[in-house]
Design an enzyme around this catalytic site. Structure first.
Site, PDB file in Angstrom:
ATOM      1  N   GLY A 191     -21.426 -49.777 -15.709  1.00 18.62           N
ATOM      2  CA  GLY A 191     -20.965 -50.126 -17.043  1.00 18.62           C
ATOM      3  C   GLY A 191     -19.784 -49.312 -17.519  1.00 18.62           C
ATOM      4  O   GLY A 191     -19.096 -49.689 -18.447  1.00 18.62           O
ATOM      5  N   GLU A 192     -19.521 -48.207 -16.872  1.00 17.00           N
ATOM      6  CA  GLU A 192     -18.455 -47.299 -17.306  1.00 17.00           C
ATOM      7  C   GLU A 192     -17.089 -47.786 -16.817  1.00 17.00           C
ATOM      8  O   GLU A 192     -16.882 -48.015 -15.626  1.00 17.00           O
ATOM      9  CB  GLU A 192     -18.730 -45.901 -16.759  1.00 17.00           C
ATOM     10  N   ALA A 193     -16.150 -47.929 -17.742  1.00 18.92           N
ATOM     11  CA  ALA A 193     -14.820 -48.464 -17.422  1.00 18.92           C
ATOM     12  C   ALA A 193     -14.095 -47.630 -16.373  1.00 18.92           C
ATOM     13  O   ALA A 193     -13.422 -48.184 -15.496  1.00 18.92           O
ATOM     14  CB  ALA A 193     -13.981 -48.575 -18.682  1.00 18.92           C
TER      15      ALA A 193
END
Length: 103
Positions: free
Chosen positions: A22-24
């Site tokens: 989920g982390e960009a």
């Protein structure tokens, strides 16, 4: 090995092996690795290797937009918006509209 695969098929093959985090910042590193390998296997596909990275990230955003239930149907990205958002993506040149529309 993405040699001879279309961009969307190569991206689909790559992403079928795992779930994106989920982390960009982590997604960016993963898309960077994909795009470097795609371009190495298909150097005539784009004018510059960065094009594969930008397009991969754009497709990920499109997918998120299309499948995120928090985004109202009236606010979802249209095909025309996706094409417009990717103008000049290939080292200042437009990718073929038909190509972008297939994404």
């Amino acid at each position: 090995n993405f040699k001879g695969l279309g961009f969307d098929d190569a991206l689909r093959k790559f992403l079928s092996a795992f779930r994106l985090p989920g982390e960009a910042q982590r997604i960016e590193r993963i898309m960077d690795a994909f795009s470097a390998q795609f371009y190495a296997n298909n150097p005539s596909s784009f004018r510059h290797a960065d094009t594969a990275f930008k397009l991969a990230y754009s497709v990920i955003m499109l997918n998120t937009d299309a499948h995120n239930p928090a985004i109202k149907a009236s606010r979802k990205m249209t095909k025309e918006q996706f094409v417009r958002n990717n103008r000049g993506l290939d080292d200042g040149h437009d990718l073929p509209q038909e190509f972008l529309e297939t994404m």
